[in-house]
Design a protein around this motif. Structure first.
Motif, mmCIF file in Angstrom:
data_model
loop_
_atom_site.group_PDB
_atom_site.id
_atom_site.type_symbol
_atom_site.label_atom_id
_atom_site.label_comp_id
_atom_site.label_asym_id
_atom_site.label_seq_id
_atom_site.Cartn_x
_atom_site.Cartn_y
_atom_site.Cartn_z
ATOM 1 N N THR A 1 -11.937 14.821 -97.265
ATOM 2 C CA THR A 1 -11.241 15.065 -98.527
ATOM 3 C C THR A 1 -9.956 15.858 -98.341
ATOM 4 N N THR B 1 -5.186 13.445 -91.594
ATOM 5 C CA THR B 1 -4.653 12.095 -91.756
ATOM 6 C C THR B 1 -4.801 11.241 -90.508
ATOM 7 N N GLU C 1 -13.355 7.382 -93.671
ATOM 8 C CA GLU C 1 -14.791 7.488 -93.807
ATOM 9 C C GLU C 1 -15.430 7.695 -92.436
ATOM 10 N N GLY D 1 -8.242 10.206 -95.989
ATOM 11 C CA GLY D 1 -9.509 9.934 -96.639
ATOM 12 C C GLY D 1 -10.419 9.018 -95.849
ATOM 13 N N ARG E 1 -16.511 11.142 -96.519
ATOM 14 C CA ARG E 1 -15.073 10.923 -96.342
ATOM 15 C C ARG E 1 -14.386 12.270 -96.208
#
Length: 315
Positions: free
Chosen positions: A36, A41, A255, A253, A34
């Motif tokens: 971090t 965004t 994935e 965040g 993911r």
């Protein structure tokens, strides 16, 4: 009244034709990491090279790319370059330690040209003076989110994000002093949000929000079209040097997943021909029609007829 009743009688046929085929649960995908970094965004492009992953935010962000360590999901480098971004949407490999960045978004179809920049990536913070080139479509503006670079020749390709996708090629040599006119190559997957070549240059892979299509290159023959794992807003796909296929999504965040696609040496067998091509690419399309849409349409049409007759009865 006769015309209205005629339309009502056509309802079951319309619903049956427009209803999708059997619902299929998308494959789950294998989570890799993911992001971090709270600054990532709207990941809208992926490149997997040199054991690292490069991504970029789309519209609203500036001229910067993020280098991410896939072992942790942490950002280990940021590169910034000159100028102001309009709508960055895509990345493509550009040789060892570099990526092409595509400022190619144009939702309003109003730009007389789009831009690509060749930008270094890697660990650490850096600001660079990146070579930048203008590209112009031969048939007017298009919105695009997929930028590809042929690993054999280095030539760039863009895909117009439309219901019938169109692949455009940049000139073999880019002129930094004037707009470089693109040329149309062929039709491909519709609503493409990203794309890439296989490392050997023999496959071209495009994705949209729910599917990926694999084409032979340069014949542009579609050999596979598969469902992708469900994501918030899937806008990234990358193939590493060893053939690992990664897909990413917008969202804080988000994935990054590993998926299986037929991008190796042997082409996948095309699906059985049940209907003609839907315009989203070259090759047959397998669509499974079921009886329930027709039954639903028939019931809906019958209900509407009964309501109309009751409403028109003299009081």
């Amino acid at each position: 009244m006769r015309g209205l009743l005629g339309l009502v009688l056509l309802a079951p046929f319309a619903i049956g034709l427009l209803a999708p085929g059997a619902a299929v649960e998308p494959p789950p995908g294998d989570p890799v990491f993911r992001f971090t970094d709270p600054d990532i965004t709207e990941s809208s492009g992926l490149v997997a090279r040199d054991g690292l992953v490069v991504t970029v935010n789309d519209s609203g962000d500036g001229n910067r790319i993020f280098t991410v360590d896939p072992a942790t999901g942490d950002t280990v480098g940021v590169t910034r370059w000159q100028g102001d971004a309009t709508d960055i949407e895509a990345l493509a490999p550009a040789g060892r330690g570099e990526v092409w960045v595509g400022d190619i978004g144009d939702n309003a179809a109003s730009r007389d040209h789009v831009e690509v920049a060749r930008v270094p990536f890697g660990r650490g913070e850096r600001e660079v003076d990146a070579p930048t080139y203008q590209l112009a479509y031969p048939d007017g503006p298009h919105d695009a989110e997929a930028l590809l670079a042929d690993p054999a020749t280095g030539r760039l390709y863009l895909v117009a994000k439309e219901f019938i996708g169109r692949l455009y090629a940049a000139p073999e040599r880019l002129d930094p002093d004037r707009p470089n006119e693109l040329s149309e190559v062929g039709q491909v997957l519709g609503i493409a949000t990203d794309g890439t070549f296989s490392p050997d240059g023999e496959r071209l892979v495009l994705r949209n929000y729910g599917q990926a299509a694999v084409y032979t290159w340069p014949e542009l023959q579609r050999v596979a079209q598969v469902d992708l794992p469900r994501q918030q807003q899937g806008e990234g796909i990358a193939i590493s040097e060893d053939g690992e296929v990664l897909v990413g999504s917008e969202g804080a965040g988000a994935e990054v997943l590993r998926v299986d696609l037929p991008v190796g040496d042997a082409p996948a067998a095309p699906p059985p021909l049940q209907e003609t091509d839907d315009g989203s690419g070259r090759g047959p399309v397998e669509i499974e029609r079921q009886l329930w849409p027709w039954a639903l349409g028939g019931v809906a049409g019958l209900v509407i007829v009964v309501v109309l007759i009751r409403s028109l009865r003299p009081r």
